[in-house]
Write a protein that holds these residues in place. Structure first.
Motif, PDB file in Angstrom:
ATOM      1  N   ALA A 302     119.370 -16.063 195.096  1.00 28.57           N
ATOM      2  CA  ALA A 302     118.322 -16.389 194.117  1.00 28.57           C
ATOM      3  C   ALA A 302     117.002 -15.873 194.659  1.00 28.57           C
ATOM      4  CB  ALA A 302     118.253 -17.898 193.914  1.00 28.57           C
ATOM      5  N   GLY A 303     116.075 -15.541 193.775  1.00 27.17           N
ATOM      6  CA  GLY A 303     114.735 -15.112 194.195  1.00 27.17           C
ATOM      7  C   GLY A 303     114.813 -13.937 195.156  1.00 27.17           C
ATOM      8  N   SER A 305     116.278 -13.734 197.967  1.00 27.62           N
ATOM      9  CA  SER A 305     117.630 -13.509 198.494  1.00 27.62           C
ATOM     10  C   SER A 305     118.469 -12.688 197.522  1.00 27.62           C
ATOM     11  CB  SER A 305     118.324 -14.844 198.794  1.00 27.62           C
ATOM     12  OG  SER A 305     117.678 -15.468 199.864  1.00 27.62           O
ATOM     13  N   GLN A 350     118.386 -18.052 202.393  1.00 25.97           N
ATOM     14  CA  GLN A 350     117.739 -18.305 203.687  1.00 25.97           C
ATOM     15  C   GLN A 350     117.834 -19.782 204.052  1.00 25.97           C
ATOM     16  OE1 GLN A 350     114.856 -19.715 205.104  1.00 25.97           O
ATOM     17  NE2 GLN A 350     114.084 -20.695 203.250  1.00 25.97           N
ATOM     18  N   THR A 354     120.080 -23.729 198.366  1.00 23.24           N
ATOM     19  CA  THR A 354     119.728 -23.474 196.960  1.00 23.24           C
ATOM     20  C   THR A 354     120.903 -23.831 196.042  1.00 23.24           C
ATOM     21  OG1 THR A 354     118.169 -21.801 197.615  1.00 23.24           O
ATOM     22  CG2 THR A 354     118.984 -21.636 195.361  1.00 23.24           C
ATOM     23  N   VAL A 400     105.881 -20.776 201.137  1.00 24.48           N
ATOM     24  CA  VAL A 400     106.874 -20.828 200.049  1.00 24.48           C
ATOM     25  C   VAL A 400     107.437 -19.433 199.743  1.00 24.48           C
ATOM     26  CG1 VAL A 400     107.116 -21.229 197.555  1.00 24.48           C
ATOM     27  CG2 VAL A 400     106.139 -22.997 199.008  1.00 24.48           C
ATOM     28  N   ALA A 401     106.580 -18.429 199.725  1.00 23.44           N
ATOM     29  CA  ALA A 401     107.062 -17.075 199.423  1.00 23.44           C
ATOM     30  C   ALA A 401     107.804 -16.519 200.644  1.00 23.44           C
ATOM     31  CB  ALA A 401     105.878 -16.181 199.081  1.00 23.44           C
ATOM     32  N   ALA A 605     108.763 -24.208 194.524  1.00 23.76           N
ATOM     33  CA  ALA A 605     109.186 -24.963 195.706  1.00 23.76           C
ATOM     34  C   ALA A 605     109.861 -23.998 196.664  1.00 23.76           C
ATOM     35  CB  ALA A 605     110.163 -26.042 195.307  1.00 23.76           C
ATOM     36  N   LYS A 606     109.807 -24.333 197.938  1.00 24.10           N
ATOM     37  CA  LYS A 606     110.431 -23.468 198.939  1.00 24.10           C
ATOM     38  C   LYS A 606     111.941 -23.422 198.726  1.00 24.10           C
ATOM     39  CE  LYS A 606     110.549 -20.976 202.679  1.00 24.10           C
ATOM     40  NZ  LYS A 606     110.173 -19.582 202.427  1.00 24.10           N
ATOM     41  N   VAL A 608     115.013 -24.734 196.157  1.00 27.84           N
ATOM     42  CA  VAL A 608     115.288 -25.351 194.858  1.00 27.84           C
ATOM     43  C   VAL A 608     116.684 -25.967 194.911  1.00 27.84           C
ATOM     44  CG1 VAL A 608     115.379 -24.975 192.370  1.00 27.84           C
ATOM     45  CG2 VAL A 608     113.774 -23.671 193.778  1.00 27.84           C
TER      46      VAL A 608
HETATM   47  C1  G6P Z   1     112.898 -20.407 195.795  1.00 33.42           C
HETATM   48  C2  G6P Z   1     111.772 -19.814 196.638  1.00 33.42           C
HETATM   49  C3  G6P Z   1     111.996 -18.308 196.838  1.00 33.42           C
HETATM   50  C4  G6P Z   1     113.368 -18.058 197.431  1.00 33.42           C
HETATM   51  C5  G6P Z   1     114.470 -18.683 196.553  1.00 33.42           C
HETATM   52  C6  G6P Z   1     115.822 -18.601 197.198  1.00 33.42           C
HETATM   53  O1  G6P Z   1     112.788 -19.937 194.508  1.00 33.42           O
HETATM   54  O2  G6P Z   1     110.524 -20.052 196.031  1.00 33.42           O
HETATM   55  O3  G6P Z   1     111.002 -17.795 197.725  1.00 33.42           O
HETATM   56  O4  G6P Z   1     113.584 -16.694 197.560  1.00 33.42           O
HETATM   57  O5  G6P Z   1     114.186 -20.071 196.344  1.00 33.42           O
HETATM   58  O6  G6P Z   1     115.838 -19.356 198.356  1.00 33.42           O
HETATM   59  P1  G6P Z   1     116.971 -19.270 199.446  1.00 33.42           P
HETATM   60  O7  G6P Z   1     116.627 -20.357 200.410  1.00 33.42           O
HETATM   61  O8  G6P Z   1     118.264 -19.540 198.729  1.00 33.42           O
HETATM   62  O9  G6P Z   1     116.942 -17.921 200.028  1.00 33.42           O
END
Ligand code: G6P
Length: 611
Positions: A302-303, A305, A350, A354, A400-401, A605-606, A608
């Motif tokens: 997600a995001g 990743s 990461q 998630t 967060v980013a 959110a860091k 989700v």
């Molecule tokens: C959230 C964060 C993103 C991140 C994504 C996936 O949306 O704001 O910065 O890339 O989750 O997180 P993960 O921990 O699964 O890599």
């Protein structure tokens, strides 16, 4: 990334309280377990366990311990799951030495086998425990603690900041450093050592930042240092400096925000990840699983990743010819239908927590798919639920980013793909070694990109701050990097940004381009790709766009762009490492120019943990 602390006084006092306070200061480095060891009247006492510091304090009562010399540790697991046994400090068989360590001992496996052969009994699954048994072993031979400590350190390959105390010499802390941070706080009648300055500032503002290969010992009144590389003593007093930072500033390493600190930590995060990959036992298993997947690999995240997942898919089909289907984790229902036994899912997260990714993992597992997790957090939910887990070693990411986790993910994935290429015979043994030695240049490549983009990113941020829309364009392996650049500026500077493969421009997006419309090009060092991007730059310029390009050194595209950042490109697999840092800096400075807090973007959110 762990946090370590050591305190050395000449007489017993409430040392547990001081160590606990120091560990709280190191909390921001992340932890899953913690512990302390103190020497009191020639006896070594250890208290350690899994959990949050405050809970552990309630359970174990760190603050009750008295002693003159002690060490403490907050653990961010790398080798061995978070547990009471794996928590530091680690002790030798006879219980006279205690060690805390931050880093990775690459050759721990061979050392452990040798020590077991010599009768040592290991209590934990950590790489660290070999250090303390090595010291015990050499102490038997030499009868000299410092000599034994040095001999042990000489045997280690990898990264480390190590502190050791022993009931044999009550008022000494032995230390060694290579590639992991270690600082000495020079007190009056005492000395303190820690991973980072925040833990020192409660005691003193006079610090020495130790250099690689330095070993030595601190007593309450002196610090002896020598350089293991040259064998010569070091006059540490020449390195003392006065720190003016507050504790808050110090935990951000003097940077105003965690995000910029983490951007600049990327070379180090890559270094640690490489050390982890070189000693990984799971990597060969992951390679085998992919090869045995009969050509059916799914890859998700997600995001940010997900961008790593897209990178994997492009790199895999380009280098190995094995097609990988990338999908956004929340879309798992659309892809799981076609999944069948024998397929592999590479699940990237990461945080490892998630929810969208967890759901995808569960669904694919139900269908008999083998799951390979890539995460930065040992023993988090996704690695736990997967068949094989590979870990990046970026240390905790607080902004967060995502920044350093993206670079380390893509490096790990590139390494994995190179392994698959070798296993399948696409690369010969020597070609594989050549590719991995180029991948080992990643820390320097990232460093060069940061050096070369800082100034332009600051400059451009002044005009970007008032923009409402942007494009990020690329082709091939650069596309996921362009997407990451657009996501960054969207997340933290609140500018609408779209990224897409540059060839799509004429199929719609170019309709929006007018005078001064910002377009950022990500141009990987692949000549066919560069040639194709050339046409896209021209079509944007023709409509008055303001173009910025991240290009490889000596690229023919240089002259066509309004602003250029030239990066170092030893191998196209390193494109995310070379081309992402300038985009991160551009987003960061645009956010701060707008007066925004990049560490805490609105509505985000860091991690989700809901679907
Ligand atoms: C959230 C964060 C993103 C991140 C994504 C996936 O949306 O704001 O910065 O890339 O989750 O997180 P993960 O921990 O699964 O890599």
């Amino acid at each position: 990334m762990c946090g370590i602390i050591g305190l050395c006084y000449s007489s017993p006092r409430e040392l547990g309280k001081l160590l606990y306070k120091g560990l709280l200061r190191l909390e921001y480095r992340g932890y899953d377990s913690a512990g302390i060891a103190v020497i009191c009247e020639r006896k070594l006492h250890v208290a350690k366990g899994k959990g949050m510091l405050r809970d552990l304090e309630e359970k174990l009562g760190f603050t009750k311990y008295t002693g003159s010399t002690g060490i403490g540790h907050t653990r961010w697991a790398t080798h061995g799951a978070p547990s009471n046994i794996n928590a530091h400090p680690h002790t030798d068989c006879s219980g006279v030495f205690a060690v805390v360590h931050n880093g990775i001992i690459e050759n721990y496996d061979e050392l452990k086998k040798r020590l077991i052969g010599r009768g040592h009994v290991f209590k934990s699954d950590t790489d660290t425990e070999v250090i303390v048994h090595l010291v015990e072993e050499y102490y038997r031979d030499t009868g000299d603690v410092y000599e034994a400590f040095k001999r042990a350190i000489r045997e280690l390959r990898g990264t480390y900041a190590i502190l050791m105390i022993t009931s044999l010499e009550e008022n000494k802390i032995f230390f060694a450093k290579k590639d992991s941070p270690l600082v000495v706080g020079v007190g009056d009648g005492y000395n303190v050592l820690a991973s980072d300055i925040p833990a020192i500032l409660d005691h003193t503002r006079r610090v020495v930042v130790l250099r690689d290969h330095w070993v030595g010992y601190a007593t309450p009144s002196s610090v002896y240092v020598e350089d293991l590389a040259t064998g010569k003593p070091v006059d540490y007093s020449a390195y003392i400096r006065l720190v003016e930072w507050s504790v808050e500033e110090a935990s951000k390493g003097g940077y105003p925000f965690y995000m910029i600190k983490e951007i600049y930590e990327q070379p180090q995060a890559l270094k640690s990840t490489i050390a982890g990959l070189k000693s990984s036992k799971e990597l060969p298993l992951a390679v085998k699983a992919i090869v045995e997947a009969n050509g059916r690999v799914f890859v998700t995240g997600a995001g940010t990743s997900y961008h790593a997942a897209e990178f994997y898919a492009i790199a895999s089909s380009t280098l190995t010819g094995i097609l990988a289907v990338p999908f956004i984790a929340s879309e798992y229902e659309a892809y799981s239908e076609s999944a069948r036994e024998g397929d592999v899912l590479v699940a990237i997260s990461q945080s490892g927590e998630t929810m969208d990714v967890i759901k995808a993992v569960r669904k694919f597992k139900e269908r008999g798919v083998r799951v390979l997790a890539v995460s930065n957090v040992v023993d988090s939910a996704i690695p736990r639920e997967s068949h094989i887990a590979l870990y990046t070693r970026a240390g905790p990411e607080i902004g967060v980013a995502a920044t350093k986790t993206f670079l380390t993910q893509t490096l790990l994935l590139a390494w994995l793909i190179a392994g698959v290429a070798e296993y399948t015979g696409v690369l010969s043994r020597s070609e594989y070694s050549e590719v991995t030695s180029l991948l080992e240049r990643a820390p320097r490549v990232a460093e060069i990109s940061l050096e070369r983009s800082e100034e332009l990113a600051r400059e451009l941020s002044k005009s970007y701050a008032s923009k409402s829309s942007m494009y990020y364009l690329s082709r091939h392996i650069g596309v996921p990097v362009a997407r990451e650049g657009a996501l960054k500026i969207k997340e933290i500077a609140y500018i609408h940004a779209e990224a897409y493969p540059a060839g799509e421009s004429k199929h719609g997006p170019i309709a929006l381009v007018e005078s001064k419309f910002p377009v950022v090009f990500v141009a990987p060092g692949i000549s066919l790709v560069e040639q194709a991007i050339k046409g896209n730059i021209e079509e944007m310029r023709a409509r008055g766009a303001e173009t910025v390009g991240v290009v490889c050194e000596g690229s023919p595209l240089k002259g066509l762009l309004d602003h250029v950042i030239e990066v170092s490109c030893p191998h196209w697999l390193l494109t995310p490492i070379s081309h992402t840092p300038p985009l991160q800096l551009l987003a960061y400075y645009t956010a701060t120019t707008k007066g925004l807090n990049p560490d805490r973007p609105r509505n985000l959110a860091k991690t989700v943990t809901v679907e």
